[in-house]
Design a protein around this motif. Structure first.
Motif, PDB file in Angstrom:
ATOM      1  N   ASN A 226       0.587  -1.404   0.039  1.00  0.00           N
ATOM      2  CA  ASN A 226       0.243   0.017  -0.427  1.00  0.00           C
ATOM      3  C   ASN A 226       1.241   1.382  -0.158  1.00  0.00           C
ATOM      4  O   ASN A 226       0.586   2.340  -0.536  1.00  0.00           O
ATOM      5  N   LEU A 227       2.293   1.133   1.100  1.00  0.00           N
ATOM      6  CA  LEU A 227       2.661   2.653   0.571  1.00  0.00           C
ATOM      7  C   LEU A 227       3.294   2.752  -0.774  1.00  0.00           C
ATOM      8  O   LEU A 227       4.118   3.748  -1.154  1.00  0.00           O
ATOM      9  N   LEU A 228       3.837   1.357  -1.481  1.00  0.00           N
ATOM     10  CA  LEU A 228       4.619   1.661  -2.787  1.00  0.00           C
ATOM     11  C   LEU A 228       3.240   2.584  -3.332  1.00  0.00           C
ATOM     12  O   LEU A 228       3.033   3.220  -4.659  1.00  0.00           O
TER      13      LEU A 228
ATOM     14  N   PRO B 135      -1.832   8.281   2.047  1.00  0.00           N
ATOM     15  CA  PRO B 135      -1.466   6.611   3.312  1.00  0.00           C
ATOM     16  C   PRO B 135      -1.558   6.661   3.417  1.00  0.00           C
ATOM     17  O   PRO B 135      -1.037   5.441   4.470  1.00  0.00           O
ATOM     18  N   LEU B 136      -1.486   7.653   4.312  1.00  0.00           N
ATOM     19  CA  LEU B 136      -1.467   7.258   6.461  1.00  0.00           C
ATOM     20  C   LEU B 136      -2.494   6.988   7.569  1.00  0.00           C
ATOM     21  O   LEU B 136      -2.332   6.003   7.565  1.00  0.00           O
ATOM     22  N   PHE B 137      -3.735   7.262   6.683  1.00  0.00           N
ATOM     23  CA  PHE B 137      -5.402   7.069   6.832  1.00  0.00           C
ATOM     24  C   PHE B 137      -5.475   5.666   6.413  1.00  0.00           C
ATOM     25  O   PHE B 137      -5.847   3.909   6.868  1.00  0.00           O
ATOM     26  N   SER B 138      -5.232   4.840   4.867  1.00  0.00           N
ATOM     27  CA  SER B 138      -5.463   3.326   4.376  1.00  0.00           C
ATOM     28  C   SER B 138      -3.839   2.267   5.414  1.00  0.00           C
ATOM     29  O   SER B 138      -4.868   1.841   4.919  1.00  0.00           O
ATOM     30  N   THR B 139      -2.633   3.046   5.511  1.00  0.00           N
ATOM     31  CA  THR B 139      -2.168   1.928   6.243  1.00  0.00           C
ATOM     32  C   THR B 139      -2.292   2.146   7.405  1.00  0.00           C
ATOM     33  O   THR B 139      -2.474   0.982   8.243  1.00  0.00           O
TER      34      THR B 139
END
Length: 298
Positions: free
Chosen positions: A105-107, A257-261
Protein backbone atom coordinates in the motif's frame (compact mmCIF):
# COMPACT_ATOMS: atom_id res chain seq x y z
CA UNK A 1 -11.36 41.45 -15.65
CA UNK A 2 -10.92 40.95 -11.89
CA UNK A 3 -14.48 39.62 -11.63
CA UNK A 4 -13.76 37.07 -14.33
CA UNK A 5 -10.54 36.02 -12.59
CA UNK A 6 -12.26 35.70 -9.21
CA UNK A 7 -14.99 33.58 -10.76
CA UNK A 8 -12.42 31.29 -12.38
CA UNK A 9 -10.53 30.92 -9.10
CA UNK A 10 -13.77 30.12 -7.24
CA UNK A 11 -14.66 27.47 -9.84
CA UNK A 12 -11.20 25.95 -9.58
CA UNK A 13 -11.36 25.87 -5.77
CA UNK A 14 -14.78 24.21 -5.87
CA UNK A 15 -13.51 21.56 -8.30
CA UNK A 16 -10.47 20.98 -6.09
CA UNK A 17 -12.70 20.41 -3.05
CA UNK A 18 -14.87 17.99 -5.03
CA UNK A 19 -11.74 16.12 -6.10
CA UNK A 20 -10.66 16.00 -2.46
CA UNK A 21 -13.78 13.97 -1.60
CA UNK A 22 -12.18 11.05 -3.45
CA UNK A 23 -9.31 11.19 -0.98
CA UNK A 24 -11.76 10.69 1.87
CA UNK A 25 -13.04 7.48 0.27
CA UNK A 26 -9.87 5.91 -1.16
CA UNK A 27 -8.16 5.01 2.14
CA UNK A 28 -10.67 2.16 2.48
CA UNK A 29 -9.71 0.53 -0.83
CA UNK A 30 -6.66 -1.41 0.36
CA UNK A 31 -8.51 -2.72 3.43
CA UNK A 32 -11.54 -3.77 1.37
CA UNK A 33 -9.28 -5.45 -1.19
CA UNK A 34 -7.65 -7.54 1.53
CA UNK A 35 -11.04 -8.37 3.06
CA UNK A 36 -12.17 -9.60 -0.36
CA UNK A 37 -9.96 -12.64 0.19
CA UNK A 38 -8.32 -14.72 -2.54
CA UNK A 39 -10.57 -13.55 -5.38
CA UNK A 40 -8.46 -13.66 -8.60
CA UNK A 41 -7.29 -10.14 -9.53
CA UNK A 42 -9.02 -9.99 -12.94
CA UNK A 43 -12.29 -11.19 -11.44
CA UNK A 44 -12.04 -8.78 -8.53
CA UNK A 45 -11.33 -5.86 -10.86
CA UNK A 46 -14.12 -6.80 -13.27
CA UNK A 47 -16.88 -7.35 -10.70
CA UNK A 48 -16.07 -4.23 -8.69
CA UNK A 49 -16.13 -2.05 -11.80
CA UNK A 50 -19.31 -3.76 -12.99
CA UNK A 51 -21.06 -2.61 -9.82
CA UNK A 52 -20.08 1.02 -10.40
CA UNK A 53 -20.91 0.83 -14.13
CA UNK A 54 -24.37 -0.67 -13.57
CA UNK A 55 -25.29 1.93 -10.98
CA UNK A 56 -23.99 4.71 -13.22
CA UNK A 57 -25.91 3.45 -16.27
CA UNK A 58 -29.14 3.25 -14.26
CA UNK A 59 -28.64 6.85 -13.14
CA UNK A 60 -27.80 7.97 -16.70
CA UNK A 61 -30.85 6.31 -18.25
CA UNK A 62 -33.13 7.60 -15.48
CA UNK A 63 -32.20 11.14 -16.58
CA UNK A 64 -33.58 10.37 -20.04
CA UNK A 65 -30.22 10.02 -21.79
CA UNK A 66 -29.29 7.40 -24.36
CA UNK A 67 -26.29 5.08 -24.16
CA UNK A 68 -25.04 6.26 -27.56
CA UNK A 69 -24.40 9.73 -26.19
CA UNK A 70 -22.40 8.23 -23.34
CA UNK A 71 -20.27 5.93 -25.48
CA UNK A 72 -19.57 8.17 -28.47
CA UNK A 73 -16.08 9.42 -27.60
CA UNK A 74 -12.79 9.48 -29.57
CA UNK A 75 -10.39 6.56 -29.25
CA UNK A 76 -7.94 8.79 -27.32
CA UNK A 77 -10.44 9.28 -24.49
CA UNK A 78 -11.12 5.55 -24.26
CA UNK A 79 -7.44 4.63 -24.39
CA UNK A 80 -6.34 6.99 -21.60
CA UNK A 81 -9.29 6.11 -19.39
CA UNK A 82 -9.14 2.33 -19.75
CA UNK A 83 -5.34 2.26 -19.40
CA UNK A 84 -5.61 4.24 -16.18
CA UNK A 85 -8.56 2.51 -14.53
CA UNK A 86 -7.88 -1.04 -15.65
CA UNK A 87 -4.10 -0.91 -15.38
CA UNK A 88 -3.92 0.75 -11.99
CA UNK A 89 -6.45 -1.36 -10.15
CA UNK A 90 -5.29 -4.63 -11.62
CA UNK A 91 -1.73 -3.87 -10.50
CA UNK A 92 -2.96 -2.75 -7.08
CA UNK A 93 -4.85 -5.97 -6.42
CA UNK A 94 -1.87 -8.01 -7.61
CA UNK A 95 0.40 -6.05 -5.26
CA UNK A 96 -1.87 -6.55 -2.27
CA UNK A 97 -2.08 -10.29 -2.91
CA UNK A 98 1.67 -10.80 -3.47
CA UNK A 99 3.29 -8.58 -0.82
CA UNK A 100 2.55 -7.59 2.79
CA UNK A 101 -0.47 -5.23 2.56
CA UNK A 102 1.15 -2.33 4.45
CA UNK A 103 4.26 -2.34 2.26
CA UNK A 104 2.32 -2.82 -0.98
CA UNK A 105 0.00 0.00 0.00
CA UNK A 106 2.83 2.41 0.77
CA UNK A 107 4.51 1.63 -2.56
CA UNK A 108 1.20 2.25 -4.31
CA UNK A 109 1.00 5.64 -2.64
CA UNK A 110 4.02 6.95 -4.45
CA UNK A 111 1.42 8.16 -6.97
CA UNK A 112 0.74 11.51 -5.22
CA UNK A 113 4.42 12.40 -5.46
CA UNK A 114 4.49 11.31 -9.10
CA UNK A 115 1.44 13.45 -9.88
CA UNK A 116 3.28 16.51 -8.61
CA UNK A 117 6.34 15.62 -10.68
CA UNK A 118 4.42 14.72 -13.84
CA UNK A 119 2.24 17.83 -13.61
CA UNK A 120 5.41 19.92 -13.66
CA UNK A 121 5.75 18.99 -17.33
CA UNK A 122 2.31 20.30 -18.28
CA UNK A 123 2.31 23.37 -20.57
CA UNK A 124 3.52 26.43 -18.70
CA UNK A 125 5.09 24.42 -15.87
CA UNK A 126 8.61 23.23 -15.15
CA UNK A 127 10.15 21.24 -12.29
CA UNK A 128 12.31 22.92 -9.64
CA UNK A 129 14.95 21.52 -7.28
CA UNK A 130 12.41 20.72 -4.57
CA UNK A 131 10.40 18.57 -6.99
CA UNK A 132 13.46 16.43 -7.65
CA UNK A 133 14.53 16.39 -3.97
CA UNK A 134 11.05 15.28 -2.98
CA UNK A 135 11.20 12.52 -5.56
CA UNK A 136 14.54 11.37 -4.17
CA UNK A 137 13.10 11.10 -0.65
CA UNK A 138 10.14 9.15 -2.00
CA UNK A 139 12.46 6.75 -3.77
CA UNK A 140 14.49 6.38 -0.56
CA UNK A 141 11.30 5.40 1.25
CA UNK A 142 10.52 2.91 -1.49
CA UNK A 143 13.99 1.37 -1.16
CA UNK A 144 13.51 1.13 2.61
CA UNK A 145 10.30 -0.83 2.12
CA UNK A 146 11.64 -3.19 -0.50
CA UNK A 147 14.94 -3.84 1.26
CA UNK A 148 13.44 -4.31 4.73
CA UNK A 149 15.53 -4.54 7.92
CA UNK A 150 19.25 -4.69 7.32
CA UNK A 151 18.90 -3.81 3.61
CA UNK A 152 18.26 -7.48 2.81
CA UNK A 153 15.89 -7.67 -0.18
CA UNK A 154 12.80 -9.79 0.42
CA UNK A 155 12.81 -11.46 -2.97
CA UNK A 156 9.70 -13.53 -2.28
CA UNK A 157 7.69 -10.29 -2.38
CA UNK A 158 9.34 -8.86 -5.51
CA UNK A 159 6.29 -9.38 -7.81
CA UNK A 160 4.11 -7.54 -5.33
CA UNK A 161 6.63 -4.72 -4.95
CA UNK A 162 6.93 -4.27 -8.71
CA UNK A 163 3.15 -4.26 -9.08
CA UNK A 164 2.87 -1.63 -6.34
CA UNK A 165 5.37 0.66 -8.06
CA UNK A 166 3.69 0.02 -11.42
CA UNK A 167 0.26 1.04 -10.20
CA UNK A 168 1.71 4.27 -8.75
CA UNK A 169 3.18 5.19 -12.14
CA UNK A 170 -0.03 4.16 -13.90
CA UNK A 171 -2.37 6.29 -11.76
CA UNK A 172 -0.15 9.37 -11.83
CA UNK A 173 0.15 9.08 -15.60
CA UNK A 174 -3.61 8.71 -16.01
CA UNK A 175 -4.37 11.71 -13.81
CA UNK A 176 -1.97 14.07 -15.57
CA UNK A 177 -2.86 12.77 -19.05
CA UNK A 178 -6.55 13.39 -18.30
CA UNK A 179 -5.74 16.98 -17.40
CA UNK A 180 -3.59 17.43 -20.52
CA UNK A 181 -5.63 15.70 -23.23
CA UNK A 182 -9.12 15.01 -21.80
CA UNK A 183 -10.00 18.20 -19.92
CA UNK A 184 -13.08 18.77 -22.10
CA UNK A 185 -14.44 15.23 -21.66
CA UNK A 186 -17.58 15.26 -19.45
CA UNK A 187 -17.31 13.49 -16.11
CA UNK A 188 -20.23 11.23 -17.02
CA UNK A 189 -17.87 9.41 -19.40
CA UNK A 190 -16.41 7.75 -16.30
CA UNK A 191 -19.50 5.50 -16.36
CA UNK A 192 -18.48 4.17 -19.77
CA UNK A 193 -14.87 3.75 -18.64
CA UNK A 194 -16.01 1.69 -15.66
CA UNK A 195 -18.09 -0.50 -17.97
CA UNK A 196 -15.24 -0.94 -20.44
CA UNK A 197 -12.80 -1.77 -17.67
CA UNK A 198 -15.22 -4.30 -16.19
CA UNK A 199 -15.71 -6.02 -19.55
CA UNK A 200 -11.98 -6.19 -20.26
CA UNK A 201 -11.15 -7.53 -16.81
CA UNK A 202 -13.86 -10.20 -16.95
CA UNK A 203 -12.66 -11.34 -20.37
CA UNK A 204 -9.13 -11.65 -18.99
CA UNK A 205 -10.51 -13.64 -16.07
CA UNK A 206 -12.21 -16.12 -18.40
CA UNK A 207 -9.03 -16.46 -20.46
CA UNK A 208 -6.35 -16.71 -17.77
CA UNK A 209 -7.84 -17.42 -14.34
CA UNK A 210 -9.53 -20.47 -12.86
CA UNK A 211 -13.23 -20.43 -12.07
CA UNK A 212 -14.00 -18.95 -8.67
CA UNK A 213 -17.22 -18.93 -6.65
CA UNK A 214 -17.98 -15.68 -4.85
CA UNK A 215 -19.26 -16.11 -1.30
CA UNK A 216 -21.90 -13.85 0.25
CA UNK A 217 -19.30 -12.06 2.38
CA UNK A 218 -17.04 -11.50 -0.62
CA UNK A 219 -20.01 -10.26 -2.62
CA UNK A 220 -20.82 -7.65 0.02
CA UNK A 221 -17.19 -6.50 0.01
CA UNK A 222 -17.26 -6.20 -3.79
CA UNK A 223 -20.45 -4.14 -3.53
CA UNK A 224 -18.77 -1.79 -1.05
CA UNK A 225 -15.74 -1.42 -3.36
CA UNK A 226 -17.94 -0.69 -6.37
CA UNK A 227 -20.02 1.89 -4.51
CA UNK A 228 -17.15 3.79 -2.91
CA UNK A 229 -13.48 3.51 -3.91
CA UNK A 230 -14.27 2.27 -7.42
CA UNK A 231 -17.51 4.20 -7.76
CA UNK A 232 -18.27 7.66 -6.41
CA UNK A 233 -14.59 8.44 -5.79
CA UNK A 234 -13.80 8.31 -9.52
CA UNK A 235 -16.40 10.93 -10.39
CA UNK A 236 -15.09 13.26 -7.68
CA UNK A 237 -11.49 12.73 -8.81
CA UNK A 238 -12.34 13.36 -12.47
CA UNK A 239 -13.80 16.77 -11.61
CA UNK A 240 -10.77 17.67 -9.51
CA UNK A 241 -8.00 16.71 -11.90
CA UNK A 242 -9.67 18.30 -14.94
CA UNK A 243 -10.98 21.56 -13.49
CA UNK A 244 -9.27 21.97 -10.10
CA UNK A 245 -5.73 22.58 -8.86
CA UNK A 246 -4.01 19.29 -9.68
CA UNK A 247 -0.90 20.12 -7.64
CA UNK A 248 -3.02 20.96 -4.60
CA UNK A 249 -4.82 17.65 -5.00
CA UNK A 250 -1.46 15.92 -5.23
CA UNK A 251 -0.39 17.58 -2.00
CA UNK A 252 -3.57 16.62 -0.13
CA UNK A 253 -3.27 13.08 -1.48
CA UNK A 254 -0.28 12.50 0.74
CA UNK A 255 -2.55 12.19 3.76
CA UNK A 256 -4.33 9.25 2.13
CA UNK A 257 -1.59 6.61 2.56
CA UNK A 258 -1.36 7.36 6.25
CA UNK A 259 -5.07 6.77 6.83
CA UNK A 260 -5.09 3.79 4.48
CA UNK A 261 -2.15 2.14 6.24
CA UNK A 262 -3.65 2.94 9.64
CA UNK A 263 -6.87 1.17 8.62
CA UNK A 264 -4.90 -1.92 7.60
CA UNK A 265 -3.09 -1.98 10.93
CA UNK A 266 -6.23 -1.34 12.99
CA UNK A 267 -8.03 -4.23 11.30
CA UNK A 268 -5.11 -6.60 11.81
CA UNK A 269 -4.09 -6.69 8.15
CA UNK A 270 -0.64 -5.27 8.70
CA UNK A 271 2.06 -4.71 11.29
CA UNK A 272 3.32 -1.32 12.40
CA UNK A 273 7.05 -1.97 12.01
CA UNK A 274 9.82 0.59 12.42
CA UNK A 275 10.84 0.11 8.76
CA UNK A 276 7.32 0.81 7.52
CA UNK A 277 7.12 3.87 9.77
CA UNK A 278 10.43 5.29 8.51
CA UNK A 279 9.41 4.58 4.91
CA UNK A 280 6.16 6.45 5.49
CA UNK A 281 8.06 9.44 6.91
CA UNK A 282 10.40 9.53 3.90
CA UNK A 283 7.59 9.20 1.34
CA UNK A 284 5.34 11.79 2.98
CA UNK A 285 8.29 14.08 3.72
CA UNK A 286 9.30 13.95 0.07
CA UNK A 287 5.73 14.73 -0.90
CA UNK A 288 5.64 17.81 1.34
CA UNK A 289 8.94 19.05 -0.07
CA UNK A 290 7.78 18.48 -3.64
CA UNK A 291 4.77 20.73 -2.98
CA UNK A 292 6.85 23.53 -1.46
CA UNK A 293 5.34 26.12 -3.79
CA UNK A 294 1.88 25.41 -2.37
CA UNK A 295 2.51 25.59 1.36
CA UNK A 296 5.17 28.35 1.19
CA UNK A 297 2.90 30.89 -0.49
CA UNK A 298 1.51 33.71 1.59
Amino acid sequence: MKAVTDKAVAASNKATLIGGLALVIWPALALLATLAGPIPPFLLTGLAFAVSAIIGIIWWLAKGNGLGRLLNRPFKDWAIGIAGLFGYHLLLFIALQNAPPVEANLLNYLWPLLIVLFSSFLPGERPYWYHWAGAALGLAGTAMLVAGPGLAPKLEYLPGYLAGIGCAVCWAGYSVASRRWCAAVPTEFVIALCGGTAALALLMHLAFEPAYTISLREGLVLLAIGLGPLGAAFFFWDVGIKRGNIRALGAVSYTTPLFSTLLLILFGKGEATAAAGLAAILIVGGAILATRELWSRR
